[in-house]
Scaffold this active site. Structure first.
Site, short mmCIF file in Angstrom:
data_model
loop_
_atom_site.label_atom_id
_atom_site.label_comp_id
_atom_site.label_asym_id
_atom_site.label_seq_id
_atom_site.Cartn_x
_atom_site.Cartn_y
_atom_site.Cartn_z
N GLY A 18 0.81 -1.21 0.00
CA GLY A 18 0.00 0.00 0.00
C GLY A 18 0.84 1.25 0.00
O GLY A 18 0.51 2.26 0.63
N ALA A 19 1.97 1.22 -0.74
CA ALA A 19 2.99 2.27 -0.64
C ALA A 19 2.93 3.30 -1.76
O ALA A 19 3.82 4.13 -1.87
CB ALA A 19 4.38 1.64 -0.60
N VAL A 70 -2.98 -7.24 -2.39
CA VAL A 70 -2.42 -8.11 -1.36
C VAL A 70 -3.39 -9.21 -0.94
O VAL A 70 -2.97 -10.21 -0.35
CB VAL A 70 -1.95 -7.31 -0.14
CG1 VAL A 70 -0.81 -6.37 -0.51
CG2 VAL A 70 -3.10 -6.56 0.53
N ASN A 96 1.38 -2.44 5.29
CA ASN A 96 0.70 -1.16 5.45
C ASN A 96 -0.65 -1.11 4.74
O ASN A 96 -1.52 -0.34 5.13
CB ASN A 96 1.60 -0.03 4.92
CG ASN A 96 0.88 1.28 4.83
OD1 ASN A 96 0.58 1.92 5.83
ND2 ASN A 96 0.58 1.70 3.60
N TYR A 168 -14.12 -4.20 10.13
CA TYR A 168 -12.78 -3.62 10.08
C TYR A 168 -12.07 -3.83 11.42
O TYR A 168 -10.89 -4.23 11.45
CB TYR A 168 -12.90 -2.13 9.77
CG TYR A 168 -11.59 -1.37 9.75
CD1 TYR A 168 -10.68 -1.53 8.72
CD2 TYR A 168 -11.29 -0.46 10.77
CE1 TYR A 168 -9.50 -0.81 8.70
CE2 TYR A 168 -10.11 0.26 10.75
CZ TYR A 168 -9.21 0.08 9.72
OH TYR A 168 -8.04 0.79 9.70
N ALA A 170 -12.60 -6.16 13.59
CA ALA A 170 -12.29 -7.59 13.73
C ALA A 170 -11.08 -7.97 12.87
O ALA A 170 -10.22 -8.74 13.31
CB ALA A 170 -13.51 -8.42 13.34
N LYS A 172 -8.58 -6.04 11.84
CA LYS A 172 -7.36 -5.48 12.40
C LYS A 172 -6.94 -6.23 13.67
O LYS A 172 -5.75 -6.46 13.90
CB LYS A 172 -7.54 -3.99 12.69
CG LYS A 172 -7.56 -3.11 11.45
CD LYS A 172 -6.24 -3.16 10.69
CE LYS A 172 -6.13 -2.08 9.63
NZ LYS A 172 -4.87 -2.16 8.86
#
Length: 267
Positions: A18-19, A70, A96, A168, A170, A172
């Site tokens: 995610g860069a 990903v 990320n 979200y 859950a 994380k």
């Protein structure tokens, strides 16, 4: 006699997911400025990954764009083959990529009981399965090299919960639990695995839009929940990533560090 720089990354190669923009871009540039041997820049938008890779190459650091979702295990595996061919063994992984992935705009959902499994899967695909896919692809090289760092960006939603972001939260929390489990598996190989837990970072807005944003009642109410009365900045998070990728943190593993202005405290 000069003292060793404990933040020197000693020519290792890194993958940051995610860069292509925002925090991931800043993390990539921060790592590149500390004797990084090379960096694989991941984003699901190829043009964004390529632009950041070009920025890093302009600093004199080898870089390669590895666009992939990903959440797609095969795509991640293919991207890592490309990265290894260009940079050699990748022993630093920064997970990320987050939010709701490439297909869905993240935002507050209805109450959980009004959602469907289709509403949940985007969060798990990126925030949990993405972390698992990238770790699965890179751990064999780390084990072979007998060294490595995994740093996963999670969220205070996963630590303390966030209403109307149940899936979200859950996902994380799952990523943090996965990271702790991996830390136990791979510590004997000189590999550490840690998380950084975020709250809100300052949005990337032009001056006029930022003025309106900061003046809103919603923003003022949100800021009142922070001990340090401001949102975070990307380089403040990137500095913690650098620490956890470096030898300065060699005896630290299985931990989740809140970088959140005091929105919540660690127990």
């Amino acid at each position: 006699m000069s003292k060793k720089d404990v933040l020197d990354l000693a020519g290792q190669a890194a993958l940051v997911t995610g860069a292509g923009q925002g925090l991931g871009r800043v993390i990539s540039l921060t790592l590149a400025s500390h004797n990084l041997g090379g960096i694989a820049v991941n984003d699901f938008v190829a043009e964004r990954a390529e632009a950041v890779a070009d920025e890093i190459k302009a600093l004199g650091v080898p870089a390669v764009a590895v666009p992939a979702d990903v959440g797609d295990h095969e795509a991640v595996s293919s991207a890592l083959v490309t990265a290894a061919k260009a940079l050699g063994p990748v022993t630093l992984l920064v997970n990320n990529a987050g939010n709701a992935g490439p297909a869905v705009q993240m935002g507050f959902a209805p109450e959980f009981w009004k959602t469907t499994p289709d509403d949940w899967r985007h969060y798990f695909r990126t925030n949990l399965h993405g972390v698992m896919n990238c770790s699965h692809a890179l751990l064999p090289a780390m084990v072979e090299q007998n060294k490595g760092r995994i740093v996963t960006i999670v969220s205070d939603a996963g630590r303390v919960g966030e209403a109307r972001l149940a899936a979200y939260s859950a996902a994380k929390a799952g990523a943090a639990g996965f990271t702790r489990a991996i830390a136990r598996e791979v510590g004997r190989y000189g590999i550490t695995a840690n998380c950084i837990s975020l709250s809100t970072l300052e949005p990337d807005l032009d001056e006029e839009a930022m003025t309106q944003f900061m003046a809103s009642d919603r923003t003022r109410k949100q800021l009142s929940q922070y001990v340090i009365r401001r949102f975070g900045e990307a380089d403040e998070v990137a500095n913690m990533v650098l620490f956890l990728c470096s030898d300065a943190s060699a005896w630290v593993t299985g931990q989740t560090y809140p970088v959140n202005g005091g929105y919540s405290f660690a127990q």
